[in-house]
Design an enzyme around this catalytic site. Sequence first.
Site, PDB file in Angstrom:
ATOM      1  N   HIS A  83       0.933  -1.073  -0.038  1.00  0.00           N
ATOM      2  CA  HIS A  83      -0.104   0.017   0.033  1.00  0.00           C
ATOM      3  C   HIS A  83       0.848   1.281   0.079  1.00  0.00           C
ATOM      4  O   HIS A  83       2.090   1.355  -0.060  1.00  0.00           O
ATOM      5  CB  HIS A  83      -0.982  -0.161   1.199  1.00  0.00           C
ATOM      6  CG  HIS A  83      -0.098  -0.206   2.474  1.00  0.00           C
ATOM      7  ND1 HIS A  83       0.435   0.492   3.010  1.00  0.00           N
ATOM      8  CD2 HIS A  83      -0.437  -1.477   3.425  1.00  0.00           C
ATOM      9  CE1 HIS A  83       1.143   0.259   4.225  1.00  0.00           C
ATOM     10  NE2 HIS A  83       0.735  -1.308   4.320  1.00  0.00           N
ATOM     11  N   GLU A  84       0.281   2.537   0.211  1.00  0.00           N
ATOM     12  CA  GLU A  84       1.034   3.790  -0.061  1.00  0.00           C
ATOM     13  C   GLU A  84       2.265   3.764   1.217  1.00  0.00           C
ATOM     14  O   GLU A  84       3.079   4.097   0.855  1.00  0.00           O
ATOM     15  CB  GLU A  84      -0.084   4.927   0.195  1.00  0.00           C
ATOM     16  CG  GLU A  84      -0.569   5.051  -1.246  1.00  0.00           C
ATOM     17  CD  GLU A  84       0.193   5.254  -2.185  1.00  0.00           C
ATOM     18  OE1 GLU A  84       1.083   6.322  -2.160  1.00  0.00           O
ATOM     19  OE2 GLU A  84      -0.113   4.855  -3.381  1.00  0.00           O
TER      20      GLU A  84
ATOM     21  N   HIS B 137       4.184   1.321   2.257  1.00  0.00           N
ATOM     22  CA  HIS B 137       5.171   0.621   1.279  1.00  0.00           C
ATOM     23  C   HIS B 137       5.878   1.511   0.293  1.00  0.00           C
ATOM     24  O   HIS B 137       7.179   1.618   0.268  1.00  0.00           O
ATOM     25  CB  HIS B 137       4.824  -0.847   0.908  1.00  0.00           C
ATOM     26  CG  HIS B 137       4.354  -1.678   1.882  1.00  0.00           C
ATOM     27  ND1 HIS B 137       2.983  -2.134   1.835  1.00  0.00           N
ATOM     28  CD2 HIS B 137       4.926  -2.395   2.953  1.00  0.00           C
ATOM     29  CE1 HIS B 137       2.786  -2.925   2.969  1.00  0.00           C
ATOM     30  NE2 HIS B 137       3.894  -3.110   3.519  1.00  0.00           N
TER      31      HIS B 137
HETATM   32  P1  AMP Z   1       4.831  -5.135   6.365  1.00  0.00           P
HETATM   33  O1  AMP Z   1       4.658  -5.605   5.095  1.00  0.00           O
HETATM   34  O2  AMP Z   1       3.767  -5.012   7.219  1.00  0.00           O
HETATM   35  O3  AMP Z   1       5.912  -6.074   7.116  1.00  0.00           O
HETATM   36  O4  AMP Z   1       5.758  -3.848   6.257  1.00  0.00           O
HETATM   37  C1  AMP Z   1       6.867  -3.653   5.630  1.00  0.00           C
HETATM   38  C2  AMP Z   1       7.562  -2.152   5.958  1.00  0.00           C
HETATM   39  O5  AMP Z   1       6.582  -1.172   5.695  1.00  0.00           O
HETATM   40  C3  AMP Z   1       7.858  -1.960   7.502  1.00  0.00           C
HETATM   41  O6  AMP Z   1       8.829  -1.325   7.695  1.00  0.00           O
HETATM   42  C4  AMP Z   1       6.588  -1.088   8.041  1.00  0.00           C
HETATM   43  O7  AMP Z   1       6.819  -0.429   9.224  1.00  0.00           O
HETATM   44  C5  AMP Z   1       6.461  -0.409   6.715  1.00  0.00           C
HETATM   45  N1  AMP Z   1       4.961   0.245   6.892  1.00  0.00           N
HETATM   46  C6  AMP Z   1       3.920  -0.537   7.088  1.00  0.00           C
HETATM   47  N2  AMP Z   1       2.668   0.428   7.186  1.00  0.00           N
HETATM   48  C7  AMP Z   1       3.376   1.596   7.032  1.00  0.00           C
HETATM   49  C8  AMP Z   1       2.635   2.740   6.963  1.00  0.00           C
HETATM   50  N3  AMP Z   1       1.546   3.041   6.916  1.00  0.00           N
HETATM   51  N4  AMP Z   1       3.143   4.148   6.905  1.00  0.00           N
HETATM   52  C9  AMP Z   1       4.837   4.007   6.873  1.00  0.00           C
HETATM   53  N5  AMP Z   1       5.281   2.605   6.652  1.00  0.00           N
HETATM   54  C10 AMP Z   1       4.583   1.663   6.701  1.00  0.00           C
END
Ligand code: AMP
Length: 282
Positions: A34-35, A37
Amino acid sequence: MKIIKKVDEAFKAARKQKEKDKSIGFVPTMGALHEGHVSLIRQARKENDFVVVSIFVNPTQFGPKEDLKRYPRPIKNDIALCKKEGVDVVFYPEVKQMYPEGYKTYVEVKELSDLLCGKPRPGHFKGVATVVTKLFNIIQPDTAYFGQKDAQQALIIKKMALDLNMPVKIKVMPIVREKDGLAMSSRNVYLSAKERNDAVVLFNSLNLAKVLIANGQRNTGQVILRMKELIRKKKSAKIDYIAVFDLDKLTPLYKVTEDCLIVLAVWIGRTRLIDNIIIRHA
Ligand code: AMP
């Protein structure tokens, strides 16, 4: 853009860039992009010659009763998005590539991993630290990008990189939110329409804390109490934790005497959501 599924191929692709003295920016994810990422990918693209995104739903960071099986895996969309954002390599390994039979080695960051999200999710941060270590060894990034959304995770990764002398810079990017303030998350798709409306209460409670502190409230117990009152107005909400910490050691603060991090985890129906805010001490 290349899609690489094998560890040794990813390692070789990274090594080739290193030999050419190219900088590698790395964004580890579990997919369902999503945004939030995208903001990490764009930053990596801006700052590096070569950008690698990993998509891996890491089983070792899920508890036995957690959502490993139903975690969203829209891989076609994810790959299209990476392509659009100018990613060079998507590393998309299968579980047995990362954890072949007989796998034995784990990385643990003590204390920081036992607090907050670590309490109801024992072993979660051990799984995170382990997979990130493995990914760093494979991708050999100069800089790796993480989101402030997972504040505890970002602190743990920073500490791990420091303690283990990992030759990588960790950059933490701000939380990207929906229009109404809900922090973007791959798990938001689990929410029903009603729960989606209720979920904004996490953000609203953090804003309330900000206003209270701006108006002179220094007692963090009082701040937490007011946040709890607000959240409890939503029938679907069940608070897991709310805490106020200093910014880097994660020690609880009873008085707001310095910059602080307010973190919370709240169940909305069957979905556990987290959010946080950094408040600068005036
Ligand atoms: P995930 O796929 O949930 O493991 O997230 C991968 C990376 O994206 C991690 O470093 C998260 O902290 C970051 N991330 C997830 N959601 C957000 C968000 N809303 N804003 C900024 N970074 C995010």
